[in-house]
Design a protein around this motif. Structure first.
Motif, PDB file in Angstrom:
ATOM      1  N   ILE A  13       4.952  -5.759   0.466  1.00 29.96           N
ATOM      2  CA  ILE A  13       3.620  -5.274   0.096  1.00 29.96           C
ATOM      3  C   ILE A  13       3.760  -3.835  -0.377  1.00 29.96           C
ATOM      4  N   ASP A  14       3.127  -3.498  -1.499  1.00 30.46           N
ATOM      5  CA  ASP A  14       3.284  -2.149  -2.049  1.00 30.46           C
ATOM      6  C   ASP A  14       2.329  -1.157  -1.395  1.00 30.46           C
ATOM      7  N   GLU A  15       2.377   0.073  -1.866  1.00 29.99           N
ATOM      8  CA  GLU A  15       1.609   1.158  -1.248  1.00 29.99           C
ATOM      9  C   GLU A  15       0.104   0.997  -1.414  1.00 29.99           C
ATOM     10  N   ARG A  16      -0.328   0.120  -2.302  1.00 32.51           N
ATOM     11  CA  ARG A  16      -1.762  -0.142  -2.491  1.00 32.51           C
ATOM     12  C   ARG A  16      -2.252  -1.276  -1.599  1.00 32.51           C
ATOM     13  N   GLY A  17      -1.330  -1.886  -0.856  1.00 29.70           N
ATOM     14  CA  GLY A  17      -1.678  -3.053  -0.059  1.00 29.70           C
ATOM     15  C   GLY A  17      -1.631  -4.342  -0.844  1.00 29.70           C
ATOM     16  N   GLU A  18      -1.004  -4.326  -2.022  1.00 24.80           N
ATOM     17  CA  GLU A  18      -0.892  -5.517  -2.866  1.00 24.80           C
ATOM     18  C   GLU A  18       0.469  -6.173  -2.680  1.00 24.80           C
ATOM     19  N   VAL A  19       0.483  -7.508  -2.714  1.00 22.50           N
ATOM     20  CA  VAL A  19       1.734  -8.256  -2.552  1.00 22.50           C
ATOM     21  C   VAL A  19       2.601  -8.105  -3.798  1.00 22.50           C
ATOM     22  N   VAL A  20       3.843  -7.770  -3.597  1.00 19.79           N
ATOM     23  CA  VAL A  20       4.849  -7.841  -4.656  1.00 19.79           C
ATOM     24  C   VAL A  20       5.407  -9.258  -4.591  1.00 19.79           C
ATOM     25  N   THR A  21       5.174 -10.058  -5.604  1.00 17.90           N
ATOM     26  CA  THR A  21       5.519 -11.467  -5.504  1.00 17.90           C
ATOM     27  C   THR A  21       7.024 -11.647  -5.266  1.00 17.90           C
ATOM     28  N   LEU A  34      -2.298   0.926   4.202  1.00 15.67           N
ATOM     29  CA  LEU A  34      -3.339   1.852   3.770  1.00 15.67           C
ATOM     30  C   LEU A  34      -3.648   2.873   4.864  1.00 15.67           C
ATOM     31  N   GLU A  35      -3.711   2.414   6.096  1.00 13.10           N
ATOM     32  CA  GLU A  35      -4.043   3.322   7.204  1.00 13.10           C
ATOM     33  C   GLU A  35      -3.000   4.421   7.364  1.00 13.10           C
ATOM     34  N   HIS A  36      -1.737   4.067   7.231  1.00 13.33           N
ATOM     35  CA  HIS A  36      -0.654   5.020   7.476  1.00 13.33           C
ATOM     36  C   HIS A  36      -0.114   5.642   6.192  1.00 13.33           C
ATOM     37  N   HIS A  37      -0.739   5.331   5.042  1.00 18.56           N
ATOM     38  CA  HIS A  37      -0.264   5.830   3.745  1.00 18.56           C
ATOM     39  C   HIS A  37       1.230   5.522   3.583  1.00 18.56           C
ATOM     40  N   ALA A  38       1.589   4.320   3.934  1.00 20.99           N
ATOM     41  CA  ALA A  38       2.987   3.903   3.902  1.00 20.99           C
ATOM     42  C   ALA A  38       3.442   3.629   2.476  1.00 20.99           C
ATOM     43  N   VAL A  84      -2.804  -9.795   6.101  1.00 17.70           N
ATOM     44  CA  VAL A  84      -3.927  -8.849   6.160  1.00 17.70           C
ATOM     45  C   VAL A  84      -3.606  -7.645   7.045  1.00 17.70           C
ATOM     46  N   ASP A  85      -3.018  -7.868   8.205  1.00 15.87           N
ATOM     47  CA  ASP A  85      -2.752  -6.764   9.124  1.00 15.87           C
ATOM     48  C   ASP A  85      -1.757  -5.776   8.529  1.00 15.87           C
ATOM     49  N   ALA A  86      -0.712  -6.287   7.886  1.00 13.10           N
ATOM     50  CA  ALA A  86       0.268  -5.397   7.265  1.00 13.10           C
ATOM     51  C   ALA A  86      -0.357  -4.635   6.096  1.00 13.10           C
ATOM     52  N   GLN A  87      -1.197  -5.309   5.317  1.00 16.71           N
ATOM     53  CA  GLN A  87      -1.862  -4.633   4.206  1.00 16.71           C
ATOM     54  C   GLN A  87      -2.742  -3.493   4.713  1.00 16.71           C
ATOM     55  N   ALA A  88      -3.486  -3.749   5.792  1.00 19.32           N
ATOM     56  CA  ALA A  88      -4.343  -2.711   6.361  1.00 19.32           C
ATOM     57  C   ALA A  88      -3.507  -1.561   6.910  1.00 19.32           C
TER      58      ALA A  88
END
Length: 454
Positions: free
Chosen positions: A252-260, A232-236, A225-229
């Motif tokens: 985790i991709d740029e949308r905050g979704e896990v790349v399996t 998004l916060e840093h537009h990484a 969760v922290d990495a996903q947030a």
């Protein structure tokens, strides 16, 4: 003290803290002494490498283990604080056997041991069984001349080796979140990613065996969760999330979704096959069907093994495979002595993304063809009965095999139920052509696994 429960299928894991430890310093000493005989170290090796992660009991347990080895007349090279793949690097580059004190993703009260032979080769399951048996016998008398201990810093060589395996020249500048989870990636990140032209945003990079921020297990969604947030916060462009001993890496991709991990496996496999046409790739039984499909389409050979690093490493060696991947985010590389390294996998993903003008969500889409359930764990009173219920219910609906637990495979779906190698759990994985079909099969299998006994 040693309880038999600490000896797992591939390594050692057990509680070392609190009022009811499963093993202690005396147990670690006995295991060290036993290892000398099982590995025949007095004859086959000039020294044993020992490393440890940041766990609270690491210093005292690793010292006790080393004393057991030294008492039998074998030298120790202490690499100190290290990630597990850093220990694999030391074993490969120095051609020495090694022992790594880590409990990987387990909670803070645990510690454990992972072993390798010289050249980072895996030990045989029978060797671990023999270590368990010998360690519970009276400790042999000390050798007339004890071994000697010396320290060696292998981090610079580790970083140099990894950076030499992936071409990162000319890639676009990326913004990367890296969550070390207070684990050993905080130790290795500065030496590897810190040298690259990246905007690097570190999370929890101070190694801390109490894990004050989240558990070091990226397989559990709450630990992402922290990495996903932060993405998004840093537009990484992406996030990298490492487990406690940093031999695994989630993406985790740029949308905050896990790349399996299966998708990452397929991406790296395609890149490696572009570099070496016709090479062999290894995956385990519950890696997505996308992986063998893509490997074959790209002209490669695929080998499917049981789950577990012992089996994957053995298959890598037997078939001379260039790369291997597991659903759990373990990634293995021929050029890393067939061993697993989360950091090298991260470098491959950075290289692929940095050469693409697409965001990671689009770049990875072509490598993900099925809907996965993810791994779902269930604690059951009778694992055998639960497996029998699933097999009976799915009989006649697909091809059944028992290569690794129970697998039932239809034309565009599969269900696998297997016992954990490290915990008292049944693990369920389901994959299907559509999310709806996957959910239907998942819910049916879970209901059967968790049904109350008759």
């Amino acid at each position: 003290m040693i309880t038999s429960t600490i000896f797992k299928a591939n390594d050692i894991r057990g509680v070392t803290e609190g009022s009811e430890p499963e093993w202690d310093e005396a147990g670690a000493y006995a295991i060290g002494a036993a290892l000398v005989d099982v590995f025949d170290l007095t004859r086959t090796a000039s020294a044993l490498l020992v490393g440890r992660d940041m766990r609270i009991s690491g210093p005292r347990m690793s010292v006790a283990f080393a004393e057991g080895v030294l008492s039998r007349g074998v030298d120790i090279i202490d690499v100190g604080l290290a990630s597990t793949d850093e220990l694999w690097f030391a074993s490969g580059s120095l051609d020495l056997p090694g022992a790594m004190f880590t409990a990987s993703h387990n909670p803070a009260a645990y510690n454990g041991l992972k072993f390798c032979l010289a050249g980072a080769k895996p030990i045989a399951p029978a060797q671990l069984v023999e270590i368990a048996e010998r360690a519970r016998e009276p400790v042999p008398a000390p050798a007339a001349a004890p071994g000697r201990r010396r320290e060696q810093d292998v981090l610079p060589g580790y970083a140099e080796h990894l950076l030499g395996l992936v071409d990162l020249t000319g890639i676009r500048r990326l913004t990367v979140v890296a969550d070390a989870g207070n684990g050993m990636a905080g130790h290795t990140l500065p030496a590897v990613l810190g040298t690259l032209d990246l905007d690097l945003i570190g999370l929890y990079t101070d190694p801390d065996g109490t894990f004050p921020n989240h558990q070091p297990n990226p397989l559990e969604p709450e630990n992402l969760v922290d990495a996903q947030a932060a993405v998004l916060e840093h537009h990484a462009d992406l996030a990298l999330v490492f487990d406690g001993d940093a031999d695994r890496c989630f993406v985790i991709d740029e949308r905050g979704e896990v790349v399996t991990p299966s998708t990452v496996t397929a991406m790296i496999a395609a890149a490696e096959l572009a570099r070496e046409a016709g090479a062999t790739v290894v995956c385990n039984k519950i890696t997505s069907w996308s992986v063998p499909e893509i490997v074959r389409e790209r002209g490669g050979e695929i080998v499917v093994t049981r789950v577990g690093h012992t089996f994957v490493k053995a298959a890598m060696a037997e078939h001379g495979a260039i790369f291997g991947g597991e659903h759990s985010a373990h990634y293995y590389f021929r050029d890393f002595w067939g061993a697993d390294t989360g950091m090298l996998a991260a470098l491959h993903v950075l290289a692929l993304l940095g050469r693409s003008d697409q965001p990671l969500s689009e770049l990875s889409r072509e490598f993900s063809r099925y809907a996965p359930s993810g791994e779902l764990n269930s604690t059951v009173a009778d694992a055998g009965a639960a497996l029998a219920r699933v097999e009976q219910a799915f009989a006649g609906r697909g091809e059944i095999d028992h290569v690794d637990g129970l697998t039932v495979a239809g034309s565009d779906w599969w269900v696998n139920v297997r016992a954990s190698n490290t915990e008292p759990l049944l693990r369920l994985n389901v994959e299907a052509a559509t999310p709806a079909r996957m959910a239907e099969l998942r819910d049916e299998a879970l209901a059967l696994i968790r049904a109350a006994p008759d």
